[in-house]
Design a protein around this motif. Structure first.
Motif, mmCIF file in Angstrom:
data_model
loop_
_atom_site.group_PDB
_atom_site.id
_atom_site.type_symbol
_atom_site.label_atom_id
_atom_site.label_comp_id
_atom_site.label_asym_id
_atom_site.label_seq_id
_atom_site.Cartn_x
_atom_site.Cartn_y
_atom_site.Cartn_z
ATOM 1 N N LEU A 140 0.706 -1.211 0.211
ATOM 2 C CA LEU A 140 0.025 -0.064 0.012
ATOM 3 C C LEU A 140 0.832 1.291 -0.043
ATOM 4 N N ASN A 141 1.888 1.110 0.897
ATOM 5 C CA ASN A 141 2.824 2.422 0.815
ATOM 6 C C ASN A 141 3.712 2.695 -0.533
ATOM 7 N N THR A 142 3.931 1.319 -1.231
ATOM 8 C CA THR A 142 4.772 1.608 -2.472
ATOM 9 C C THR A 142 3.793 1.917 -3.502
ATOM 10 N N TRP A 143 2.614 0.950 -3.623
ATOM 11 C CA TRP A 143 2.073 1.242 -5.105
ATOM 12 C C TRP A 143 0.504 1.910 -4.646
ATOM 13 N N GLU A 144 0.323 2.264 -3.333
ATOM 14 C CA GLU A 144 -1.266 2.649 -3.199
ATOM 15 C C GLU A 144 -2.088 1.726 -3.362
ATOM 16 N N LYS A 145 -1.918 0.546 -3.359
ATOM 17 C CA LYS A 145 -2.902 -0.675 -3.687
ATOM 18 C C LYS A 145 -2.269 -2.084 -2.646
ATOM 19 N N HIS A 146 -3.136 -2.658 -2.473
ATOM 20 C CA HIS A 146 -2.727 -3.988 -2.199
ATOM 21 C C HIS A 146 -2.374 -4.842 -3.041
ATOM 22 N N LEU A 147 -1.657 -6.039 -2.860
ATOM 23 C CA LEU A 147 -1.511 -7.131 -3.690
ATOM 24 C C LEU A 147 -2.872 -7.780 -3.906
ATOM 25 N N GLU A 148 -3.081 -8.221 -5.318
ATOM 26 C CA GLU A 148 -4.191 -9.253 -5.417
ATOM 27 C C GLU A 148 -3.795 -10.634 -4.226
ATOM 28 N N GLU A 149 -4.636 -11.174 -4.086
ATOM 29 C CA GLU A 149 -4.701 -12.412 -3.180
ATOM 30 C C GLU A 149 -3.825 -13.232 -3.874
ATOM 31 N N LEU A 207 7.603 -1.393 -11.031
ATOM 32 C CA LEU A 207 7.047 -0.049 -11.023
ATOM 33 C C LEU A 207 5.707 0.143 -10.607
ATOM 34 N N LYS A 208 4.911 -0.756 -10.963
ATOM 35 C CA LYS A 208 3.127 -0.796 -10.786
ATOM 36 C C LYS A 208 3.265 -2.047 -9.814
ATOM 37 N N ILE A 209 2.076 -1.947 -9.465
ATOM 38 C CA ILE A 209 1.498 -3.244 -8.583
ATOM 39 C C ILE A 209 1.964 -4.561 -9.277
ATOM 40 N N PRO A 210 2.502 -5.390 -8.684
ATOM 41 C CA PRO A 210 3.074 -6.723 -9.365
ATOM 42 C C PRO A 210 2.022 -7.762 -9.575
#
Ligand SMILES: Nc1ncnc2c1ncn2[C@@H]1O[C@H](COP(=O)(O)OP(=O)(O)O)[C@@H](O)[C@H]1O
Ligand SMILES: [Mg+2]
Length: 356
Positions: free
Chosen positions: A210-219, A248-251
């Motif tokens: 969340l800190n890095t990409w402002e999103k949670h990782l997919e389950e 760079l974006k959410i993996p």
């Protein structure tokens, strides 16, 4: 753990390599706010080196926990008989030196030094901690068990000084502390580190995502990290580093796979070297266990597949467990503990290498 330190109780931390034993001990010591020293026996090759290391550490800890050694001399003299105390002046610092008197019995020196520290702490009503890391080396160095005895003699009289023992050869440590015939039997409160649960990793890792990409990782992405690293603390860290560095974006799941492939490639030759140091029988068995779900090592099928007699297979399995290469899971089959070795052992099956 923290409670042990505050109550002056000794602790033994048991877990496979790179599970976070040293980190846990260091963190607990930090939180206890107690004066401490860490002694790492990793590079010790003789009893003389061990006793010198203990002496140096005791002096360091006397400085840290009690200070002003010049005021302590009369007490110091009272508590020692095999060591000679000397004050030396280095700049504006006064340093305590302890030199063994004529006879050189390392076990005597060790217990006397530790007990000196304990008595000084008691006199000043202070507490302190000594962290003895890679303690299994003691077993290799001291064949007569004299050094173990020295630690025990001192440890059983301690109230102000708490000891933390840790090390990386689980079976060896357990036999040091759990064999009734050995001096260190039943001395410590034991802490066994298991793999950290996925839910606990999840809270931590999702917060950083969340800190890095402002999103949670997919389950599914998070699960892939758990699966590839096998929740092994060191490799969770390693893999996450690689994923974070490359994204760079959410993996995605694929990004995790790619990062893991890169980790494996990077570590491949080291892992191979480690595996090639194993005797042939053990190497053959671990490779087989990495690639097959084995419930019974005594089965006909296993014997034929390995073309080894049951007794040799059993010996190899026993040694591999002792050395923390494999473990038997709750449902009975054998797992390779280190996910990187597992990847290499599986990969070697199809192409890259005939060495195994
Ligand atoms: N609770 C934890 N969660 C995730 N990683 C950890 C944890 N504790 C330690 N680590 C990491 O695991 C690695 C091994 O830790 P270390 O304390 O050296 O293990 P050990 O002493 O058991 O060999 C280090 O890189 C450390 O940063
Ligand atoms: Mg360690």
């Amino acid at each position: 753990m923290l409670g042990n330190l505050q109550q002056g109780k000794h602790t033994l931390i048991i877990a496979p390599r790179r599970y976070g034993k040293s980190s846990l001990a260091e963190r607990a010591i930090e939180q206890s706010l107690l004066a401490s020293v860490k002694i790492n026996f990793h590079l010790c090759t003789s009893e003389a080196e061990v006793s010198q290391l203990v002496l140096d550490s005791v002096i360091k800890l006397i400085g840290k926990s009690i200070g002003q050694v010049e005021k302590l001399m009369s007490s110091v003299k009272k508590y020692i008989s095999n060591l000679e105390p000397l004050l030396s002046f280095e700049g504006d610092q006064v340093k305590l030196k302890l030199t063994p008197r004529n006879q050189l019995n390392h076990a005597v020196i060790i217990s006397e030094a530790l007990l000196l520290l304990e008595k000084l702490l008691l006199e000043k009503n202070k507490k302190a901690v000594i962290f003895l890391d890679e303690f299994q080396e003691i077993d290799k160095i001291s064949k007569q068990r004299g050094l173990e005895g020295a630690f025990r003699t001192a440890a059983q009289e301690m109230h102000c000084l708490a000891l933390i023992f840790s090390g990386s050869v689980r079976s060896l440590l357990l036999s040091l502390f759990e064999d009734e015939n050995r001096p260190l039997y039943k001395l410590c409160r034991k802490i066994k580190l298991d793999r950290i649960a996925a839910e606990d990793y999840e809270k931590h890792i999702q917060k950083i995502a969340l800190n890095t990409w402002e999103k949670h990782l997919e389950e599914s992405t998070f699960n892939k990290i758990m699966e590839r690293s096998n929740r092994h603390p060191y490799y969770v860290n390693y893999l996450c580093d690689a994923v974070w560095e490359a994204s760079l974006k959410i993996p995605s799941v694929q990004d995790v796979e790619n990062a893991w492939t890169n980790v494996v490639i990077e570590e491949w030759s080291d892992a191979l070297r480690e595996l090639s140091d194993l005797p042939v029988g053990q190497r053959r068995v671990i490779k087989y266990l990495a690639n097959n779900r084995v419930e019974s090592i005594h089965s006909q099928e296993t014997c034929i597949a390995l073309s080894m007699p049951t007794s040799s297979i059993a010996t190899a399995v026993h040694v591999l467990i002792e050395k923390d290469y494999i473990e038997q899971s709750k449902n009975g089959h054998y797992n390779v503990i280190n996910p990187l070795l597992l990847a290499v052992l599986r990969g070697a099956e199809d192409s890259r290498n005939q060495l195994l």
